[in-house]
Scaffold this active site. Structure first.
Site, PDB file in Angstrom:
ATOM      1  CB  VAL A 147     -10.454 -16.149   8.502  1.00  0.00           C
ATOM      2  CG1 VAL A 147      -9.672 -14.879   8.198  1.00  0.00           C
ATOM      3  CG2 VAL A 147     -11.950 -15.903   8.294  1.00  0.00           C
ATOM      4  CB  CYS A 148      -6.280 -19.167  10.205  1.00  0.00           C
ATOM      5  SG  CYS A 148      -6.749 -18.181  11.649  1.00  0.00           S
ATOM      6  CB  ALA A 149      -7.403 -22.411   6.173  1.00  0.00           C
ATOM      7  CB  SER A 183      -4.364 -15.671   5.934  1.00  0.00           C
ATOM      8  OG  SER A 183      -3.866 -16.531   6.925  1.00  0.00           O
ATOM      9  CB  SER A 208      -6.040 -22.172  15.038  1.00  0.00           C
ATOM     10  OG  SER A 208      -6.017 -23.556  14.736  1.00  0.00           O
TER      11      SER A 208
END
Length: 166
Positions: free
Chosen positions: A59-61, A63, A54
């Protein structure tokens, strides 16, 4: 089924990521404009699938930001940032962050994608979301790179992935 971890807790995926050398399964995903995009829309380009749980996690942001920054250096490449986030959330995030060189792509109505790519988590705290993975598909729709990140809270190996792009 593959085993990965979320903060040390074992989690399992629906299946397995396609192997290097396999033909990439075709897919349909949804853009922030609610437009369906298909694998065939990107024939003749390298496709980077940046898959993650999400955009609402750091960490997702990160990437998405890193692939956005590095994608501009590869004009024959498209980066699809795939999650179960609704297209509206992806649009808000990309607008707020100035993200323009990747395509946010939601798998929220694409059970075929999550099954063929084996990335949906079937247990653990993030059950129903996607595992963190990076796949690179070449111009002939073959898998040339795969990484299933073993600990969801870790970033993928950007350098190893981007070395695969010609």
């Amino acid at each position: 089924m593959e085993t990965i971890y979320f903060k040390g807790t074992p989690c399992h995926t629906y299946g397995n990521l396609p192997a290097v050398g396999e033909k990439a399964p075709c897919f349909t995903l949804v853009t922030p404009e609610l437009k369906e995009i298909h694998c065939n829309d990107f024939l003749g380009k390298y496709i980077v699938l940046n898959i993650f749980p999400s955009l609402d996690t750091a960490v997702c942001a990160m990437s998405v930001r890193k692939f956005n920054e590095k994608a501009a250096k590869h004009p024959d490449t498209v980066v699809l940032c795939v999650s179960m986030d609704l297209p509206f959330a992806a649009q808000r995030f990309c607008s707020a962050e100035g993200i323009k060189d990747v395509i946010p792509a939601s798998a929220f109505r694409s059970p075929v994608f999550v099954q063929k790519y084996g990335v949906q988590l079937v247990d653990g705290p993030l059950s129903g979301l996607l595992a963190r993975a990076v796949l690179i598909i070449d111009k002939d729709m073959n898998i040339i790179y795969r990484e299933l990140v073993d600990e969801i809270t870790h970033e993928p190996d950007y350098d190893a992935a981007l070395k695969m792009l010609k």
